[in-house]
Design a protein around this motif. Structure first.
Motif: not given
Length: 228
Positions: A81-100
């Protein structure tokens, strides 16, 4: 221990149980391969092939191990709930992880040299991108600082790059003497970095409190070495 604590020890546990035994096998097979090729020692003909095959698994395993560590650190640093950047940043990082991960799989399966080079670079950039997040603790980002050269993170990034090089250049290493010599040099450097990782990883584990201990530990003054 909480579930979060178990996730935090996943990285060192896999390193001890999987990666370091693999390193031992790969190094032994490498030595036998060199003895057979240079000193004409009568080792089984399969030692070279076994070294190459296990080396591929080691390289891929190291990359996945680093991705596991980075993912756990980023996800568990703060409550979701306190993740910096919220859902948008979490989604971006998840995409980076999947892409890697997808790039690593593509590197494993690619035959053409340009594709292998491209996917190895993409994979390494993905690791660097995740590692650059503020949730990932690094002793220093300044190469001129002694702390930089003692950093578990930066040594891990370096050894990941060396593993990706070996994985990407595998066919050429088998055919080209100059690349084979470069591979030997890179492997010696990687071995030294793995030793360093074993030391710095153990050091860092001693500094990570259990989740329920963190409020008390982080309330301490680490400069004066005093706790309230």
């Amino acid at each position: 221990m909480t579930t979060t604590d178990w996730f935090w020890i996943l990285h060192p546990a896999l390193a001890v149980v999987v990666i370091y035994p693999l390193i031992g096998m790969v190094v032994r097979l490498a030595w036998q391969t060199r003895q057979r090729r240079v000193a004409k020692v009568k080792h089984p003909p399969v030692v070279g092939r076994d070294h190459s095959d296990l080396g591929r698994w080691l390289a891929a395993g190291v990359v996945l191990l680093v991705l596991i560590a980075l993912t756990v650190v980023i996800v568990s640093k703060e409550p979701l709930a306190d993740f910096a950047g919220g859902t948008a940043r979490a989604t971006q990082l998840f995409i980076v992880l999947l892409g890697t991960v997808a790039s690593l799989i593509a590197l494993w399966r690619s035959k053409a040299a340009p594709l292998r080079l491209s996917f190895s670079l993409i994979t390494w950039v993905g690791v660097l991108t995740l590692g650059a997040q503020p949730e990932v603790w690094r002793l220093s980002d300044n190469p001129l600082s002694p702390a930089f050269w003692q950093s578990h993170y930066w040594a891990g990034v370096a050894v990941t790059g060396l593993m990706l090089f070996s994985l990407a250049a595998r066919p050429e290493i088998l055919r080209d003497l100059r690349l084979r010599r470069l591979h030997v040099t890179a492997s010696v450097l990687a071995a030294l970095l793995f030793v360093m990782q074993g030391i710095t990883g153990t050091r860092d584990l001693l500094e990570i409190p259990l989740s329920w201990q963190k409020p008390a530990v982080y309330a301490c003054d680490f400069v004066l070495k005093r706790c309230p």
